[in-house]
Design a protein around this motif. Sequence first.
Motif, mmCIF file in Angstrom:
data_model
loop_
_atom_site.group_PDB
_atom_site.id
_atom_site.type_symbol
_atom_site.label_atom_id
_atom_site.label_comp_id
_atom_site.label_asym_id
_atom_site.label_seq_id
_atom_site.Cartn_x
_atom_site.Cartn_y
_atom_site.Cartn_z
ATOM 1 N N MET A 1 0.611 -38.709 16.379
ATOM 2 C CA MET A 1 -0.363 -39.697 16.820
ATOM 3 C C MET A 1 -1.776 -39.306 16.393
ATOM 4 O O MET A 1 -2.539 -40.134 15.884
ATOM 5 C CB MET A 1 -0.289 -39.849 18.343
ATOM 6 N N VAL A 2 -2.133 -38.032 16.580
ATOM 7 C CA VAL A 2 -3.469 -37.560 16.225
ATOM 8 C C VAL A 2 -3.692 -37.662 14.715
ATOM 9 O O VAL A 2 -4.767 -38.070 14.253
ATOM 10 C CB VAL A 2 -3.693 -36.118 16.707
ATOM 11 N N PHE A 3 -2.682 -37.323 13.917
ATOM 12 C CA PHE A 3 -2.818 -37.410 12.461
ATOM 13 C C PHE A 3 -2.980 -38.866 12.016
ATOM 14 O O PHE A 3 -3.728 -39.154 11.070
ATOM 15 C CB PHE A 3 -1.614 -36.762 11.770
ATOM 16 N N LEU A 4 -2.278 -39.794 12.670
ATOM 17 C CA LEU A 4 -2.475 -41.206 12.355
ATOM 18 C C LEU A 4 -3.895 -41.629 12.697
ATOM 19 O O LEU A 4 -4.527 -42.405 11.963
ATOM 20 C CB LEU A 4 -1.464 -42.072 13.126
ATOM 21 N N ALA A 5 -4.419 -41.105 13.810
ATOM 22 C CA ALA A 5 -5.796 -41.399 14.197
ATOM 23 C C ALA A 5 -6.784 -40.841 13.166
ATOM 24 O O ALA A 5 -7.810 -41.469 12.871
ATOM 25 C CB ALA A 5 -6.091 -40.829 15.581
ATOM 26 N N ILE A 6 -6.481 -39.668 12.612
ATOM 27 C CA ILE A 6 -7.330 -39.090 11.564
ATOM 28 C C ILE A 6 -7.362 -40.014 10.348
ATOM 29 O O ILE A 6 -8.425 -40.247 9.745
ATOM 30 C CB ILE A 6 -6.837 -37.682 11.174
ATOM 31 N N LEU A 7 -6.214 -40.570 9.994
ATOM 32 C CA LEU A 7 -6.162 -41.498 8.862
ATOM 33 C C LEU A 7 -6.978 -42.753 9.142
ATOM 34 O O LEU A 7 -7.615 -43.300 8.232
ATOM 35 C CB LEU A 7 -4.705 -41.873 8.551
ATOM 36 N N CYS A 8 -6.970 -43.210 10.395
ATOM 37 C CA CYS A 8 -7.798 -44.367 10.767
ATOM 38 C C CYS A 8 -9.275 -44.010 10.629
ATOM 39 O O CYS A 8 -10.066 -44.781 10.069
ATOM 40 C CB CYS A 8 -7.492 -44.807 12.199
ATOM 41 N N ALA A 9 -9.644 -42.837 11.135
ATOM 42 C CA ALA A 9 -11.039 -42.403 11.055
ATOM 43 C C ALA A 9 -11.489 -42.240 9.610
ATOM 44 O O ALA A 9 -12.658 -42.492 9.272
ATOM 45 C CB ALA A 9 -11.221 -41.093 11.821
ATOM 46 N N TRP B 1 -7.483 -36.472 23.657
ATOM 47 C CA TRP B 1 -7.845 -36.096 22.298
ATOM 48 C C TRP B 1 -9.062 -36.895 21.871
ATOM 49 O O TRP B 1 -9.091 -38.119 22.018
ATOM 50 C CB TRP B 1 -6.685 -36.356 21.342
ATOM 51 N N VAL B 2 -10.055 -36.185 21.355
ATOM 52 C CA VAL B 2 -11.298 -36.826 20.931
ATOM 53 C C VAL B 2 -11.536 -36.518 19.458
ATOM 54 O O VAL B 2 -11.568 -35.354 19.060
ATOM 55 C CB VAL B 2 -12.506 -36.347 21.769
ATOM 56 N N LEU B 3 -11.708 -37.558 18.663
ATOM 57 C CA LEU B 3 -12.028 -37.419 17.250
ATOM 58 C C LEU B 3 -13.461 -37.904 17.070
ATOM 59 O O LEU B 3 -13.758 -39.085 17.270
ATOM 60 C CB LEU B 3 -11.083 -38.245 16.372
ATOM 61 N N ASP B 4 -14.332 -36.982 16.712
ATOM 62 C CA ASP B 4 -15.758 -37.279 16.613
ATOM 63 C C ASP B 4 -16.181 -37.246 15.153
ATOM 64 O O ASP B 4 -16.228 -36.179 14.534
ATOM 65 C CB ASP B 4 -16.546 -36.253 17.429
ATOM 66 N N GLY B 5 -16.488 -38.408 14.597
ATOM 67 C CA GLY B 5 -16.892 -38.503 13.202
ATOM 68 C C GLY B 5 -18.398 -38.650 13.058
ATOM 69 O O GLY B 5 -19.005 -39.460 13.762
ATOM 70 N N ARG B 6 -18.981 -37.876 12.170
ATOM 71 C CA ARG B 6 -20.423 -37.946 11.900
ATOM 72 C C ARG B 6 -20.636 -38.145 10.401
ATOM 73 O O ARG B 6 -20.028 -37.450 9.585
ATOM 74 C CB ARG B 6 -21.122 -36.655 12.339
ATOM 75 N N ALA B 7 -21.520 -39.073 10.070
ATOM 76 C CA ALA B 7 -21.812 -39.353 8.671
ATOM 77 C C ALA B 7 -23.141 -40.089 8.572
ATOM 78 O O ALA B 7 -23.674 -40.577 9.568
ATOM 79 C CB ALA B 7 -20.706 -40.201 8.045
ATOM 80 N N HIS B 8 -23.673 -40.138 7.358
ATOM 81 C CA HIS B 8 -24.908 -40.899 7.152
ATOM 82 C C HIS B 8 -24.655 -42.389 7.382
ATOM 83 O O HIS B 8 -25.545 -43.116 7.828
ATOM 84 C CB HIS B 8 -25.445 -40.684 5.734
ATOM 85 N N LYS B 9 -23.443 -42.823 7.095
ATOM 86 C CA LYS B 9 -23.099 -44.229 7.275
ATOM 87 C C LYS B 9 -21.644 -44.357 7.697
ATOM 88 O O LYS B 9 -20.751 -43.805 7.057
ATOM 89 C CB LYS B 9 -23.345 -45.003 5.977
ATOM 90 N N ILE B 10 -21.413 -45.052 8.794
ATOM 91 C CA ILE B 10 -20.056 -45.326 9.298
ATOM 92 C C ILE B 10 -19.714 -46.777 8.998
ATOM 93 O O ILE B 10 -20.534 -47.682 9.209
ATOM 94 C CB ILE B 10 -19.967 -45.076 10.824
ATOM 95 N N ARG B 11 -18.502 -47.001 8.510
ATOM 96 C CA ARG B 11 -18.078 -48.367 8.207
ATOM 97 C C ARG B 11 -16.810 -48.679 9.001
ATOM 98 O O ARG B 11 -15.740 -48.141 8.713
ATOM 99 C CB ARG B 11 -17.804 -48.528 6.716
ATOM 100 N N VAL B 12 -16.940 -49.527 10.013
ATOM 101 C CA VAL B 12 -15.824 -49.902 10.875
ATOM 102 C C VAL B 12 -15.508 -51.377 10.683
ATOM 103 O O VAL B 12 -16.380 -52.237 10.878
ATOM 104 C CB VAL B 12 -16.155 -49.619 12.360
ATOM 105 N N GLU B 13 -14.284 -51.675 10.287
ATOM 106 C CA GLU B 13 -13.858 -53.063 10.128
ATOM 107 C C GLU B 13 -13.271 -53.549 11.455
ATOM 108 O O GLU B 13 -12.214 -53.071 11.879
ATOM 109 C CB GLU B 13 -12.805 -53.171 9.019
ATOM 110 N N PRO B 14 -13.930 -54.484 12.134
ATOM 111 C CA PRO B 14 -13.489 -54.937 13.460
ATOM 112 C C PRO B 14 -12.048 -55.435 13.485
ATOM 113 O O PRO B 14 -11.328 -55.191 14.463
ATOM 114 C CB PRO B 14 -14.471 -56.066 13.790
#
Length: 202
Positions: A109-117, A136-149
Amino acid sequence: MTNSTEFAALVGSRICHDLISPVGAIGNGLELMGMTGASNGPELELISESVENANARIRFFRIAFGAPGEGQMVGASEIRSVLSAMSKGARFQTEWTENGDVNRPVLRMVFLAILCAETALTYGGTLTVRNSAGEWVLDGRAHKIRVEPTLWEPLSVLRAPADITPAHVQFGLLPLVAQETGYKISFDSRDDQLTLRLQKLS
């Protein structure tokens, strides 16, 4: 009778099983060529890097898409090894902060979440994975995040998106696997940060 996620996992396991041996053999052959001096230079280096990356992806996909063994645990060192190899040459780096073993279905499940992130960090960045009191918390940091609703919003209600392309199959599997393992999903995003939470249901 095998359900849809189990069947998909069996297909994933079969593909990874059949690919890992020939890819590994190519890597061994390249290593022998390097030792004997039969060939060297940028061409061999490029092929070696490609084989290493393919091996890493197969190891990762084996966990994310393969059939998890009942009661099987995966050690932190193995997880870090897989993620470290995956990060080589990638636009973003994944940091695994947990030191204990992880149940294979939960790790799937966590690895699938990593692929989503990964889809939100297309411009690069870092992804830190931690566990806090069963969450489980996956914290992503970047100059620009792109999330498709259309991909992300259905996760909060444990539904697959209406339309899924092969590149986004993880968004279809993650809610199903979360349901099977007894987790709920939530996420929050800003211009430079994405937080994805997998919380164990009481």
